[in-house]
Design an enzyme around this catalytic site. Sequence first.
Site, mmCIF file in Angstrom:
data_model
loop_
_atom_site.group_PDB
_atom_site.id
_atom_site.type_symbol
_atom_site.label_atom_id
_atom_site.label_comp_id
_atom_site.label_asym_id
_atom_site.label_seq_id
_atom_site.Cartn_x
_atom_site.Cartn_y
_atom_site.Cartn_z
ATOM 1 N N GLY A 8 -48.923 -80.838 -19.747
ATOM 2 C CA GLY A 8 -49.761 -79.667 -19.971
ATOM 3 C C GLY A 8 -50.413 -79.163 -18.696
ATOM 4 N N GLU A 49 -47.844 -77.054 -17.088
ATOM 5 C CA GLU A 49 -47.744 -75.810 -17.853
ATOM 6 C C GLU A 49 -48.934 -74.889 -17.556
ATOM 7 O OE1 GLU A 49 -45.844 -76.545 -21.964
ATOM 8 O OE2 GLU A 49 -46.669 -78.484 -21.353
ATOM 9 N N GLU A 79 -42.912 -85.310 -20.772
ATOM 10 C CA GLU A 79 -43.022 -85.475 -22.225
ATOM 11 C C GLU A 79 -41.869 -86.286 -22.815
ATOM 12 O OE1 GLU A 79 -45.363 -81.681 -21.333
ATOM 13 O OE2 GLU A 79 -43.571 -82.652 -20.569
#
Length: 197
Positions: A138, A141, A161
């Site tokens: 994240g 991202e 992930e």
Amino acid sequence: RAGAAFQYLLVQKTGAQKNVGLIQLNRPQALNALCEGLMAELRRALETMESDPEVGAIVLTGSQKAFAGRTAASAHPRGFGGDWRPTALPFAAGADIKEMQNKTFQECYSGGFLAGWDKVSVVRKPIIAAVNGYALGGGCELAMMCDIIYAGEKAQFGQPEILLGTIPGAGGTQRLTRAVGKSLAMEMVLTGDRISA
């Protein structure tokens, strides 16, 4: 003072003319893991900066303990009115796995678990991610949602992930492909490998 209203962020206006919004992720005990509370505060801080006519651009960074912080002697990022020195610790170690681990797919999907994570990508003012450590999952991202990524020598980007048996969930696969090309994006997503700046 803007930063006093936040638990997980330090927020201020900086620069010679106080026209740069500086948002520091400040959850060092969890390597700036992106919990729901932090993301809600980030949305609120971005909305405040976006509506402030004095702010022309926004810098998103980590804290002194986690990612690209300021040295104790500095007050503002270099180039924005001060002597900014990045550290080599994480920007954001990714989503808060402890917060997510007991949620089922249905709870995440129907509850809008990632709703609002894209606020960074829709702010109309330029947002610069200052990264000089780990930006994983994240965190990667979040950095890719920014308009510009300023990556220091020790920056590491990754979508690990797959190592948890899942895939990037906040647009990482699409943004990563646009940022580094299909082949490298596939390698990063399918192996969990990181790349440096």
